[in-house]
Design a protein around this motif. Structure first.
Motif, PDB file in Angstrom:
ATOM      1  N   SER A  30     -46.107 -13.234  36.614  1.00 49.89           N
ATOM      2  CA  SER A  30     -45.394 -11.992  36.315  1.00 49.89           C
ATOM      3  C   SER A  30     -45.088 -11.810  34.826  1.00 49.89           C
ATOM      4  N   MET A  31     -45.096 -12.887  34.058  1.00 47.65           N
ATOM      5  CA  MET A  31     -44.774 -12.829  32.633  1.00 47.65           C
ATOM      6  C   MET A  31     -43.445 -12.095  32.432  1.00 47.65           C
ATOM      7  N   SER A  32     -43.462 -11.013  31.626  1.00 48.74           N
ATOM      8  CA  SER A  32     -42.224 -10.286  31.357  1.00 48.74           C
ATOM      9  C   SER A  32     -42.024  -9.118  32.318  1.00 48.74           C
ATOM     10  N   LEU A  33     -42.874  -9.034  33.352  1.00 45.01           N
ATOM     11  CA  LEU A  33     -42.771  -7.932  34.306  1.00 45.01           C
ATOM     12  C   LEU A  33     -41.521  -8.058  35.171  1.00 45.01           C
ATOM     13  N   ASP A  34     -40.968  -6.939  35.534  1.00 45.05           N
ATOM     14  CA  ASP A  34     -39.888  -6.912  36.509  1.00 45.05           C
ATOM     15  C   ASP A  34     -40.544  -6.793  37.886  1.00 45.05           C
ATOM     16  N   THR A  35     -40.532  -7.864  38.664  1.00 46.06           N
ATOM     17  CA  THR A  35     -41.231  -7.900  39.955  1.00 46.06           C
ATOM     18  C   THR A  35     -40.278  -7.778  41.136  1.00 46.06           C
ATOM     19  N   GLN A  36     -39.022  -7.450  40.873  1.00 44.94           N
ATOM     20  CA  GLN A  36     -38.017  -7.433  41.929  1.00 44.94           C
ATOM     21  C   GLN A  36     -38.367  -6.440  43.046  1.00 44.94           C
ATOM     22  N   GLU A  37     -38.884  -5.270  42.661  1.00 39.94           N
ATOM     23  CA  GLU A  37     -39.237  -4.268  43.670  1.00 39.94           C
ATOM     24  C   GLU A  37     -40.283  -4.817  44.637  1.00 39.94           C
ATOM     25  N   TYR A  38     -41.289  -5.475  44.075  1.00 44.94           N
ATOM     26  CA  TYR A  38     -42.349  -6.002  44.940  1.00 44.94           C
ATOM     27  C   TYR A  38     -41.823  -7.139  45.811  1.00 44.94           C
ATOM     28  N   GLU A  39     -41.040  -8.007  45.249  1.00 39.90           N
ATOM     29  CA  GLU A  39     -40.511  -9.137  45.994  1.00 39.90           C
ATOM     30  C   GLU A  39     -39.638  -8.683  47.170  1.00 39.90           C
ATOM     31  N   LYS A  72     -51.096  -4.015  57.376  1.00 40.00           N
ATOM     32  CA  LYS A  72     -52.340  -3.667  56.695  1.00 40.00           C
ATOM     33  C   LYS A  72     -52.121  -3.777  55.196  1.00 40.00           C
ATOM     34  N   ILE A  73     -53.170  -4.247  54.492  1.00 39.06           N
ATOM     35  CA  ILE A  73     -53.104  -4.400  53.044  1.00 39.06           C
ATOM     36  C   ILE A  73     -54.456  -4.008  52.464  1.00 39.06           C
ATOM     37  N   ILE A  74     -54.438  -3.271  51.363  1.00 42.95           N
ATOM     38  CA  ILE A  74     -55.661  -3.010  50.594  1.00 42.95           C
ATOM     39  C   ILE A  74     -55.355  -3.315  49.139  1.00 42.95           C
ATOM     40  N   ASN A  75     -56.166  -4.170  48.525  1.00 46.68           N
ATOM     41  CA  ASN A  75     -56.023  -4.507  47.109  1.00 46.68           C
ATOM     42  C   ASN A  75     -57.175  -3.895  46.308  1.00 46.68           C
ATOM     43  N   TYR A  76     -56.848  -3.439  45.086  1.00 45.86           N
ATOM     44  CA  TYR A  76     -57.839  -2.817  44.216  1.00 45.86           C
ATOM     45  C   TYR A  76     -57.895  -3.565  42.883  1.00 45.86           C
ATOM     46  N   ASP A  77     -59.109  -3.636  42.306  1.00 47.59           N
ATOM     47  CA  ASP A  77     -59.220  -4.269  40.993  1.00 47.59           C
ATOM     48  C   ASP A  77     -58.829  -3.267  39.915  1.00 47.59           C
ATOM     49  N   ASN A  78     -58.937  -3.691  38.647  1.00 48.57           N
ATOM     50  CA  ASN A  78     -58.463  -2.837  37.559  1.00 48.57           C
ATOM     51  C   ASN A  78     -59.340  -1.607  37.338  1.00 48.57           C
ATOM     52  N   LYS A 100     -53.727 -18.505  52.744  1.00 48.57           N
ATOM     53  CA  LYS A 100     -53.191 -17.848  51.545  1.00 48.57           C
ATOM     54  C   LYS A 100     -52.331 -16.657  51.960  1.00 48.57           C
ATOM     55  N   SER A 101     -51.127 -16.587  51.448  1.00 49.33           N
ATOM     56  CA  SER A 101     -50.225 -15.483  51.780  1.00 49.33           C
ATOM     57  C   SER A 101     -50.605 -14.230  50.997  1.00 49.33           C
ATOM     58  N   PHE A 102     -50.136 -13.070  51.477  1.00 48.46           N
ATOM     59  CA  PHE A 102     -50.428 -11.825  50.762  1.00 48.46           C
ATOM     60  C   PHE A 102     -49.740 -11.801  49.406  1.00 48.46           C
ATOM     61  N   VAL A 103     -48.634 -12.512  49.268  1.00 46.33           N
ATOM     62  CA  VAL A 103     -47.937 -12.570  47.980  1.00 46.33           C
ATOM     63  C   VAL A 103     -48.775 -13.341  46.958  1.00 46.33           C
ATOM     64  N   LEU A 104     -49.394 -14.427  47.397  1.00 45.93           N
ATOM     65  CA  LEU A 104     -50.252 -15.200  46.489  1.00 45.93           C
ATOM     66  C   LEU A 104     -51.474 -14.376  46.082  1.00 45.93           C
ATOM     67  N   ARG A 105     -52.060 -13.647  47.024  1.00 50.89           N
ATOM     68  CA  ARG A 105     -53.206 -12.796  46.683  1.00 50.89           C
ATOM     69  C   ARG A 105     -52.793 -11.727  45.664  1.00 50.89           C
ATOM     70  N   PHE A 106     -51.614 -11.155  45.852  1.00 53.99           N
ATOM     71  CA  PHE A 106     -51.137 -10.156  44.904  1.00 53.99           C
ATOM     72  C   PHE A 106     -50.893 -10.788  43.541  1.00 53.99           C
ATOM     73  N   ASP A 107     -50.378 -11.998  43.537  1.00 50.21           N
ATOM     74  CA  ASP A 107     -50.124 -12.705  42.280  1.00 50.21           C
ATOM     75  C   ASP A 107     -51.422 -12.914  41.504  1.00 50.21           C
ATOM     76  N   GLU A 108     -52.483 -13.262  42.210  1.00 48.15           N
ATOM     77  CA  GLU A 108     -53.782 -13.449  41.566  1.00 48.15           C
ATOM     78  C   GLU A 108     -54.317 -12.123  41.034  1.00 48.15           C
ATOM     79  N   LEU A 109     -54.107 -11.051  41.804  1.00 48.75           N
ATOM     80  CA  LEU A 109     -54.523  -9.720  41.372  1.00 48.75           C
ATOM     81  C   LEU A 109     -53.757  -9.307  40.122  1.00 48.75           C
ATOM     82  N   LEU A 110     -52.489  -9.600  40.099  1.00 47.08           N
ATOM     83  CA  LEU A 110     -51.643  -9.292  38.953  1.00 47.08           C
ATOM     84  C   LEU A 110     -52.133 -10.033  37.713  1.00 47.08           C
ATOM     85  N   SER A 111     -52.508 -11.283  37.898  1.00 46.46           N
ATOM     86  CA  SER A 111     -53.012 -12.091  36.795  1.00 46.46           C
ATOM     87  C   SER A 111     -54.280 -11.490  36.200  1.00 46.46           C
TER      88      SER A 111
END
Length: 262
Positions: free
Chosen positions: A194-203, A213-219, A103-114
């Protein structure tokens, strides 16, 4: 089929000079479950190795190998056949496949975003979701490489810290994201939640260096995932042993390799 692939790989390697390759060791922690992942990356192939599985992707020969060390078995096939077998695997046991496949870090972030979007909807929050990335401007060194920290916020909540290095030049020769996407049956790297989010900065982070290094946080602000490179070593190796499975491993279908219990 296994011998055919190995022979072709040896001939390819023997007919060319050794190229710069990378060995990268990553310590990963997902909600308390720790794992060591090792990448072996050369000009035309990558091996993603854990204590239980090896995932080998040969771009030049258009083959994949998935090895299960617990059952001493392996699966090998062409790109075309893998796509068919992956569809069958997902149809029968998507949850297990999702937990095991790389699983790529982008996919993990996508799941976190969801998850964050869903939390807002459940709370009937009327705020319009927004996403922004900030350069933290902190000097840091990870595994002897200089890195730049980027912090990503969903509305006002910090949901990811990521440290990128432009000195780990893996992408100059090999597209890791392409291989990770392929193992999951994705054609492109994109944020599908991403729905209506502007995700260009992250991409744009995809082009700013290798994730060290990556650290992800929940809501609620709790750490749910971390990833850190502890070794990134550039080397020269020919790969005939690296991109191989032991001779005593038995060939099995993909479904058996992924969902095998013993």
């Amino acid at each position: 089929m296994k011998r055919k692939f190995i022979l072709a790989l040896i001939i390819l390697l023997a007919s060319s000079k050794a190229w710069a390759s990378w060995k990268i060791i990553i310590h990963q922690n997902q909600e308390g479950k720790q794992e060591v992942i090792t990448y072996y990356i050369s000009k035309n192939a990558i091996k993603i190795s854990t204590s239980t599985f090896d995932f080998i992707y040969s771009k030049s020969e258009r083959y994949v190998i998935v090895a299960n060390h617990r059952t001493k078995s392996y699966y090998q096939t062409s790109f075309i056949e893998y796509k068919k077998d992956l569809k069958e695997l997902n149809r029968i046991d998507y949850r297990t496949a999702d937990a095991i496949l790389p699983k790529s870090f982008v996919l993990r972030f996508d799941e976190l975003l969801s998850q964050n979007i869903r939390s807002i909807e459940e709370e009937n929050n009327q705020l319009t979701p927004s996403l922004r990335v900030e350069n933290a401007n902190f000097d840091k060194n990870i595994a002897n490489y200089e890195v730049v920290e980027y912090d990503t916020y969903f509305n006002t909540a910090l949901i990811e810290r990521i440290w990128l290095s432009q000195d780990v030049k893996v992408s100059d020769d090999f597209d890791i994201m392409e291989a990770l996407n392929f193992f999951r049956g994705y054609e492109k790297t994109k944020l599908k939640h991403s729905m209506s989010l502007d995700t260009q900065e992250y991409e744009q982070l995809l082009y700013r260096g290798f994730p060290m290094k990556i650290i992800n946080y929940d809501n609620l602000g709790f750490e749910v995932y971390s990833y850190e490179v502890v070794l990134a070593q550039e080397m020269e190796f020919f790969g005939e042993d690296t991109y191989n499975v032991p001779n005593n491993y038995q060939s099995r279908p993909l479904l058996d390799i992924i969902i095998a219990k013993d």
